[in-house]
Design an enzyme around this catalytic site. Structure first.
Site, PDB file in Angstrom:
ATOM      1  N   ASP A  44       0.763  -1.316   0.178  1.00 37.54           N
ATOM      2  CA  ASP A  44      -0.038  -0.067  -0.002  1.00 37.54           C
ATOM      3  C   ASP A  44       0.763   1.287  -0.054  1.00 37.54           C
ATOM      4  OD1 ASP A  44       0.562  -0.760   2.608  1.00 37.54           O
ATOM      5  OD2 ASP A  44      -0.788   0.463   3.433  1.00 37.54           O
ATOM      6  N   GLU A  49      -0.058  -0.833   5.868  1.00 34.24           N
ATOM      7  CA  GLU A  49       1.151  -0.221   6.732  1.00 34.24           C
ATOM      8  C   GLU A  49       0.887   1.167   6.707  1.00 34.24           C
ATOM      9  OE1 GLU A  49       5.043   1.417   8.071  1.00 34.24           O
ATOM     10  OE2 GLU A  49       4.030   1.827   6.127  1.00 34.24           O
TER      11      GLU A  49
END
EC number: 3.5.1.18
Length: 381
Positions: A73, A138
């Site tokens: 991400d 994250e």
């Protein structure tokens, strides 16, 4: 004009950057990586939860286990019109590869994969196990990502010996810094209660701001510890203060303060909580205080992993690396619960989360080479 490299790591990095994986979306990044790992004999396990995509991949059943960890991400792009090229269209200019996630951390992911491909081709019967732990959570709230995979691995007694997290740790040039630990992060939400009233009749009210200020001054001046060889002294910082109704003739009835400790291994979270509450109590405040520990400190001393990675950097780039625990938190804080030695190493971090995020083109393949040499030192038969 910078020529576009026709190299495995560069091409895979571009494929990953082109995927719109704004947190917590994965946008098929894990499937792409899995398609490269499956032919190499990896056992692939998806541990998706809470709308987050997680991949645990392992080749081998014995120790030592060397794990590469990271996230697919990326943070939002911000105003697209301020980018000099489309953020999800990888673009090379002036010796740099531009795109959201180029530095944080899709180039590292690509380098993980190509280093593993090369290593297995050269050492098909390597000792121990190679693993990857990848998540799409994250950059967000990080509650359904790496922490959930670690919990699953711990529940079945699956431990790691070494872990390299591909966070962008370099400062001025690739290889100049390794993060061999991180500080813990402890946040507090403090609500001091007073009595609301008219500013012209202060004897009928009680101003929580006036009562709080001396306590804040003491908290700000407090020396929490002196740090040690691995960590700087603990810091305490106010991040937000809010009180009042917006009118200038009303004494507020409550004041809310948000604050944060960044701490190393000298002081524990419980010790910091107790000391902060003792200061508040000394000032006779009527308050509520809630705590949130988002990460404990961890440290990896000079051992096999730091030695192997430092030597790989020196041999590849001629750079003598620095060990550091500065900066924010990372998923290493979760992995340290099941792994003896955890470090972070990746590209230069100057452009991360910014408009026109980028990496140096001539750093892409050397990053893969460093990971490859680390594998060879620790797992070559």
């Amino acid at each position: 004009m910078t020529p576009i490299p026709d190299t495995p790591t560069f091409k895979l990095a571009c494929e990953l950057i082109a995927r719109h994986s704004v947190t917590p979306e994965d946008a098929g990044c894990l499937d792409l990586i899995a398609s490269r790992l499956a032919p190499l004999g990896f056992k692939l396990e998806r541990i998706d939860t809470g709308g987050v995509c997680n991949l645990w991949a392992r080749r081998g059943d014995t120790a030592p286990v060397l794990c590469f960890a990271g996230h697919t991400d990326v943070v939002p792009t911000g105003p697209v019109e301020r980018w000099d090229s489309a953020p999800f269209e990888p673009t090379v200019r002036d010796g740099r590869l531009y795109g959201r996630g180029a530095a944080d951390m899709k180039t590292s992911l690509a380098a993980f994969v190509t280093s593993i491909e090369r290593f297995i081709a050269a050492h098909p019967d390597h000792t121990g196990s190679i693993a990857l732990l990848l998540t799409s959570d994250e950059e967000g709230i990080a509650t359904h990502g790496t922490v959930k995979v670690v919990e699953a691995l711990a529940a079945r007694g699956e431990l790691l010996d070494y872990c390299v997290v591909g966070e962008p740790t370099s400062v001025d040039r690739l290889g100049d810094m390794i993060k061999n630990g991180r500080r813990g992060s402890l946040s507090g939400t403090l609500r001091v209660k007073g009595v609301q009233g008219h500013v012209a009749y202060p004897h009928l009210a009680r101003n929580p701001i006036h009562e709080l200020v001396p306590a804040l001054a003491e908290l700000a001046a407090e020396c929490w510890d002196e740090g040690n060889e691995f960590f700087p002294p603990t810091t305490w910082q106010v991040s937000n203060i809010h009180a009042g109704t917006g009118a200038n003739n009303i004494i507020p009835g409550e004041c809310e303060v948000l604050f944060n400790f960044r701490f190393g291994s000298v002081s524990s979270a419980d010790e910091l909580k107790a000391r902060a509450e003792a200061i508040l109590d000394k000032h006779g405040l009527n308050y509520d205080l809630s705590w949130h520990l988002s990460g404990k400190p961890f440290i990896t001393g000079r051992g096999q992993l730091v030695g192997a990675l430092s030597t790989a950097i020196q041999d590849t780039l001629g750079v003598e690396t620095e060990l550091s625990t500065t900066g924010g938190t990372s998923d290493g804080r979760f992995i340290a619960d099941i792994c003896k030695e955890v470090v972070e190493f990746g590209p230069v971090n100057a452009s991360i989360h910014k408009i026109n995020e980028c990496v140096a083109v001539d750093a892409v393949e050397p990053l893969s080479e460093i990971y490859f040499r680390t594998l060879r030192t620790l797992l070559a038969a």
